[in-house]
Scaffold this motif. Structure first.
Motif, PDB file in Angstrom:
ATOM      1  N   VAL A 179       0.892  -1.171   0.000  1.00 56.86           N
ATOM      2  CA  VAL A 179       0.000   0.000   0.000  1.00 56.86           C
ATOM      3  C   VAL A 179       0.926   1.216   0.000  1.00 56.86           C
ATOM      4  CG1 VAL A 179      -1.853   1.213   1.199  1.00 56.86           C
ATOM      5  CG2 VAL A 179      -1.764  -1.292   1.272  1.00 56.86           C
ATOM      6  N   ASN A 180       1.059   1.833  -1.173  1.00 53.11           N
ATOM      7  CA  ASN A 180       2.108   2.846  -1.373  1.00 53.11           C
ATOM      8  C   ASN A 180       1.489   4.191  -1.733  1.00 53.11           C
ATOM      9  OD1 ASN A 180       4.955   3.563  -1.696  1.00 53.11           O
ATOM     10  ND2 ASN A 180       4.480   3.788  -3.862  1.00 53.11           N
ATOM     11  N   TYR A 181       1.919   5.238  -1.049  1.00 53.04           N
ATOM     12  CA  TYR A 181       1.387   6.579  -1.319  1.00 53.04           C
ATOM     13  C   TYR A 181       2.175   7.254  -2.430  1.00 53.04           C
ATOM     14  CZ  TYR A 181      -0.569  11.217  -0.549  1.00 53.04           C
ATOM     15  OH  TYR A 181      -1.215  12.416  -0.713  1.00 53.04           O
ATOM     16  N   TYR A 213      -2.434   9.652  -4.796  1.00 49.16           N
ATOM     17  CA  TYR A 213      -3.279   8.462  -4.613  1.00 49.16           C
ATOM     18  C   TYR A 213      -2.502   7.385  -3.861  1.00 49.16           C
ATOM     19  CZ  TYR A 213      -0.732   6.188  -8.504  1.00 49.16           C
ATOM     20  OH  TYR A 213       0.240   5.638  -9.307  1.00 49.16           O
ATOM     21  N   TRP A 214      -3.255   6.437  -3.313  1.00 48.02           N
ATOM     22  CA  TRP A 214      -2.687   5.233  -2.719  1.00 48.02           C
ATOM     23  C   TRP A 214      -2.735   4.101  -3.742  1.00 48.02           C
ATOM     24  CZ3 TRP A 214      -0.289   5.027   1.920  1.00 48.02           C
ATOM     25  CH2 TRP A 214      -0.528   6.065   2.828  1.00 48.02           C
ATOM     26  N   SER A 215      -1.623   3.395  -3.878  1.00 46.54           N
ATOM     27  CA  SER A 215      -1.501   2.294  -4.814  1.00 46.54           C
ATOM     28  C   SER A 215      -1.614   0.980  -4.038  1.00 46.54           C
ATOM     29  CB  SER A 215      -0.123   2.391  -5.488  1.00 46.54           C
ATOM     30  OG  SER A 215      -0.132   1.825  -6.740  1.00 46.54           O
ATOM     31  N   GLN A 270      -0.873   1.089   6.620  1.00 45.48           N
ATOM     32  CA  GLN A 270      -0.782   2.507   6.268  1.00 45.48           C
ATOM     33  C   GLN A 270      -2.046   3.242   6.720  1.00 45.48           C
ATOM     34  OE1 GLN A 270       2.008   3.833   4.865  1.00 45.48           O
ATOM     35  NE2 GLN A 270       2.896   1.778   4.981  1.00 45.48           N
ATOM     36  N   ILE A 290      -4.817   5.677   5.989  1.00 48.23           N
ATOM     37  CA  ILE A 290      -5.547   6.307   4.874  1.00 48.23           C
ATOM     38  C   ILE A 290      -6.468   7.366   5.467  1.00 48.23           C
ATOM     39  CG2 ILE A 290      -7.018   5.877   2.866  1.00 48.23           C
ATOM     40  CD1 ILE A 290      -4.581   4.125   2.695  1.00 48.23           C
ATOM     41  N   ASP A 314      -9.125  10.302   0.633  1.00 50.17           N
ATOM     42  CA  ASP A 314      -7.976   9.853  -0.160  1.00 50.17           C
ATOM     43  C   ASP A 314      -8.428   8.962  -1.308  1.00 50.17           C
ATOM     44  OD1 ASP A 314      -6.265  11.195   1.500  1.00 50.17           O
ATOM     45  OD2 ASP A 314      -5.278   9.418   2.329  1.00 50.17           O
ATOM     46  N   VAL A 367      -7.880   5.821  -3.571  1.00 52.00           N
ATOM     47  CA  VAL A 367      -7.282   4.495  -3.355  1.00 52.00           C
ATOM     48  C   VAL A 367      -7.457   3.693  -4.649  1.00 52.00           C
ATOM     49  CG1 VAL A 367      -7.365   2.390  -1.961  1.00 52.00           C
ATOM     50  CG2 VAL A 367      -7.860   4.615  -0.896  1.00 52.00           C
TER      51      VAL A 367
END
Length: 415
Positions: free
Chosen positions: A47-49, A58-60, A317, A319, A323, A325
């Protein structure tokens, strides 16, 4: 012989810092260079910002289990707040549809169209799908290179769309055009339109043409086609124009792009893994599981986007409410913790339907069984006719981070 694994250690994927790790670049999918990026994300930052991208921060989300968590917790990860794509629709051109809604409105509108793909109706459609598939395959040239996408994938899916909507058959090419406009990246020079304004105008034309059919069906007794269902459904018969546009685009794209690209990508996969092609030719009973494996391996929808309704935690993470996602189905389908040997194309997997290509939960693709039926019939009829279909060169891929599309594929059927 197996297809090469694409995790080249010299790839830029292993040189960048994770804060610069933007997998939303459509060139990654057009150039088929996405593999190592997600391999590293799954391993190092599931979970990468991404603080900065062409589509904003975005969050990946790249692992199967985290994607599934988001899918089943639709109360936390909303479709309605921001839509289903990483790219936001311009506010003055937004087109709501039931996939861009949360319950209860989502459930009410989805319920209107779902009977068309119920098992009993699919059984009635099977003979027509088979007849058309035979007609298209019997017309193909032998011993000559041709474009599989143009001659098979587009023709079959366009005819199916016309049937689902009971659309004038001689005008069915419009449905394919509208689908291409709805999903294209306007920054791509080869796209049918080159601005959001152009796209909106074409979709308004689509809505105008479909409104005429809608009004015609509303005055007739209910029939078993999508337009009649929308015209008579209590939750859909009074839709505002933009909602009508959105639902039409959803149903047209859903009935077209996923199946079209699985028809093309499946042939590519069988050629890349010839031992699996031989296995299928030796045992036609493997068609059902081969179809599921094609859909997983191709992953026609690259991502779905959600928006957090409140502060929450995902994969360790934090969130924040609001955000963006992004659920990368293309990565979840290659997660070795969920799927054994995920980079191999294996037509007789023990659990072939365990994949994310149709999504999961309340937003699972409403037409998934119809897509599987079309692919099943296609491969049954191919195996009954041709000893092999050879891919003669690389595909031309779509410039998109949403649809994993194949625009052209040169093939040859030996004479």
């Amino acid at each position: 012989m197996n297809a090469p694994v694409h995790y080249d250690p010299s790839s830029p994927a292993y040189a960048k810092t994770l804060t610069d790790y933007d997998v939303s670049d459509p060139a990654l999918y057009r150039d088929d260079t996405w593999y190592p990026y997600f391999e590293r994300l799954r391993r190092e930052a599931p979970v990468n910002y991404v603080p900065d991208s062409l589509y904003g921060p975005y969050w990946s989300v790249s692992k199967y289990k985290d994607i599934m968590y988001c899918e089943v917790h639709h109360d936390i990860f909303s479709n309605e707040i921001g839509g289903i794509q990483i790219e936001d629709q311009p506010k003055d051109m937004q087109r709501p549809s039931f996939i861009r809604m949360d319950p209860p409105k989502h459930d009410e509108q989805r319920k209107v169209v779902s009977p068309i793909v119920a098992p009993a109706n699919l059984a009635q459609m099977e003979a027509l799908i088979r007849e058309r598939t035979r007609m298209v395959l019997d017309a193909l040239p032998r011993g000559k290179t041709f474009d599989w996408v143009e001659e098979v994938s587009i023709k079959l899916t366009t005819m199916m769309l016309a049937t689902l909507f009971d659309f004038p058959f001689e005008e069915r090419a419009k449905l394919t055009y509208w689908s291409d406009v709805a999903i294209c990246n306007v920054r791509d020079p080869s796209s049918p339109v080159h601005s959001e304004e152009e796209r909106f105008e074409v979709l308004k034309e689509m809505a105008g043409a479909m409104t005429r059919l809608f009004e015609e069906r509303s005055k007739q007794p209910p029939k078993f086609d999508l337009m009649s269902m929308l015209a008579h459904g209590p939750a859909t018969r009074d839709m505002p124009l933009r909602e009508f546009m959105g639902n039409l685009a959803l149903l047209i794209v859903g009935g077209n792009d996923t199946t079209r690209n699985s028809m093309s990508g499946g042939l590519m996969a069988l050629n890349a893994f010839p031992a699996e092609y031989d296995k299928l030719m030796a045992n036609h009973d493997l068609v059902d599981s081969a179809v599921s494996e094609i859909i997983r391996y191709v992953t026609p929808v690259i991502h779905m986007r959600r928006t957090a309704t409140r502060d929450t935690e995902l994969g360790g993470q934090q969130i924040k409410a609001g955000d963006k996602v992004v659920l990368w189905y293309i990565s979840g389908n290659r997660d070795p913790e969920a799927i054994e040997n995920p980079d191999r194309f294996i037509i007789d997997r023990a659990r072939p339907r365990q994949h994310l290509s149709f999504g999961f939960g309340i937003h699972r693709c409403v037409g998934n069984r119809l897509a599987e039926l079309q692919l099943k019939i296609l491969w049954q009829e191919i195996l009954a006719r041709f000893p092999k279909i050879e891919v003669m060169g690389p595909p031309v891929r779509l410039y998109s981070n949403f649809i994993h599309g194949i625009r052209a594929l040169p093939v040859r059927i030996p004479a």
